[in-house]
Enzyme design. Sequence first.
Site, PDB file in Angstrom:
ATOM      1  N   ASP A  66     -12.506 -15.283  40.066  1.00 15.54           N
ATOM      2  CA  ASP A  66     -13.339 -16.479  40.045  1.00 15.54           C
ATOM      3  C   ASP A  66     -13.088 -17.179  38.722  1.00 15.54           C
ATOM      4  O   ASP A  66     -13.517 -16.710  37.674  1.00 15.54           O
ATOM      5  CB  ASP A  66     -14.807 -16.096  40.192  1.00 15.54           C
ATOM      6  CG  ASP A  66     -15.736 -17.307  40.216  1.00 15.54           C
ATOM      7  OD1 ASP A  66     -15.248 -18.435  40.032  1.00 15.54           O
ATOM      8  OD2 ASP A  66     -16.953 -17.108  40.405  1.00 15.54           O
ATOM      9  N   SER A 145      -2.109 -33.474  37.830  1.00 18.19           N
ATOM     10  CA  SER A 145      -2.846 -34.619  38.348  1.00 18.19           C
ATOM     11  C   SER A 145      -2.313 -35.033  39.700  1.00 18.19           C
ATOM     12  O   SER A 145      -1.109 -35.132  39.901  1.00 18.19           O
ATOM     13  CB  SER A 145      -2.733 -35.798  37.377  1.00 18.19           C
ATOM     14  OG  SER A 145      -1.453 -36.352  37.393  1.00 18.19           O
ATOM     15  N   TYR A 160     -12.675 -36.498  40.764  1.00 22.68           N
ATOM     16  CA  TYR A 160     -11.494 -35.647  40.985  1.00 22.68           C
ATOM     17  C   TYR A 160     -10.324 -36.134  40.146  1.00 22.68           C
ATOM     18  O   TYR A 160      -9.655 -35.333  39.468  1.00 22.68           O
ATOM     19  CB  TYR A 160     -11.137 -35.668  42.464  1.00 22.68           C
ATOM     20  CG  TYR A 160      -9.868 -34.940  42.818  1.00 22.68           C
ATOM     21  CD1 TYR A 160      -9.788 -33.559  42.755  1.00 22.68           C
ATOM     22  CD2 TYR A 160      -8.731 -35.642  43.238  1.00 22.68           C
ATOM     23  CE1 TYR A 160      -8.628 -32.879  43.093  1.00 22.68           C
ATOM     24  CE2 TYR A 160      -7.576 -34.977  43.579  1.00 22.68           C
ATOM     25  CZ  TYR A 160      -7.524 -33.606  43.507  1.00 22.68           C
ATOM     26  OH  TYR A 160      -6.366 -32.947  43.835  1.00 22.68           O
ATOM     27  N   LYS A 164      -8.389 -34.137  37.098  1.00 20.32           N
ATOM     28  CA  LYS A 164      -6.959 -33.865  37.204  1.00 20.32           C
ATOM     29  C   LYS A 164      -6.185 -34.513  36.054  1.00 20.32           C
ATOM     30  O   LYS A 164      -5.196 -33.951  35.557  1.00 20.32           O
ATOM     31  CB  LYS A 164      -6.422 -34.348  38.551  1.00 20.32           C
ATOM     32  CG  LYS A 164      -6.737 -33.413  39.700  1.00 20.32           C
ATOM     33  CD  LYS A 164      -6.088 -32.050  39.504  1.00 20.32           C
ATOM     34  CE  LYS A 164      -6.199 -31.157  40.713  1.00 20.32           C
ATOM     35  NZ  LYS A 164      -5.564 -29.840  40.505  1.00 20.32           N
TER      36      LYS A 164
END
Length: 302
Positions: A66, A145, A160, A164
């Site tokens: 994790d 990215s 997002y 990235k």
Amino acid sequence: MSESQIVVVTGASSGFGWMSAHRLADAGHTVYAGMRATAGRNADKVGQIQQYAEDNGVRIRAIEMDVADQASVDAAVARIIEREGRIDVLFHNVGHMTLGPAEAFTAEQLAQIYDSNVLGSQRVNRAVLPHMRAARKGLVVWNSSSSSARAGTPPYLAPYFAAKAAMDSLALSYAVELARFGIETSLIVPGAFTGGTNHFANAGQPADTDTAKAYEEFYAGLTEQVTAKLTELEPADADPSEVARAVVRVVGTPYGKRPLRVHIDPSQDGAEVVNAVADRLRSDFYERIGLADLLHPRAVWS
């Protein structure tokens, strides 16, 4: 077949990580597919990986990792080192997409997205890189990215893209800071594959639903329009497994010849052009400040 490597793949329970872990094993490498909840919701994935290894005579195994938990990461890396004695390749693949107006995501949501996409990579680096530095060689591959973060940036994907873009910057800094240890860096830059992965289907939604509804007055149907247009831009034969094959090619490329970036963007949104200019200017700057040697890893192992 290239020399067999010990490879760790993060976020390997689905998408590009799942595909890459299997293709790397097919190529003869020993692969540890990192994922959360191996005894819970991903227990079926663990079983599928075990069956795949048995059916195909390859070396791939799931491992609990994790990336949001340093103790989990440290334990996973310790188990791999105990078993294999080394880690040759680290593929940073964990990431989580979001869809919705930027304002409607809370600050806590942005922090969570940043944690998954950026801080998770840092936790894994802090566990893996001491072993690579001691060996004076290694390869760090970043699922960097999304191409849209640098060129044709569609709306409603801001958290997002921001995460990235941060990962991309972090990867470039690591590239030069690891070069004198003989550790290579490659960035995989995928386009917006709308099929074959669960990125869009499982995208996170904004928590502030009132603000999201306010945007609907002026941007009604924009989410569906964005996904539909991205799908329309993709060639009919767009295949997300090309990303996995690109990872396999990078890992199999001889030391010193691995590319800094590999773009896999069937829609051609322009990021390859933007990145080419940015990377050239970066190289020119390092030349000007007398640190050009950092642009290429130094082979320092005996």
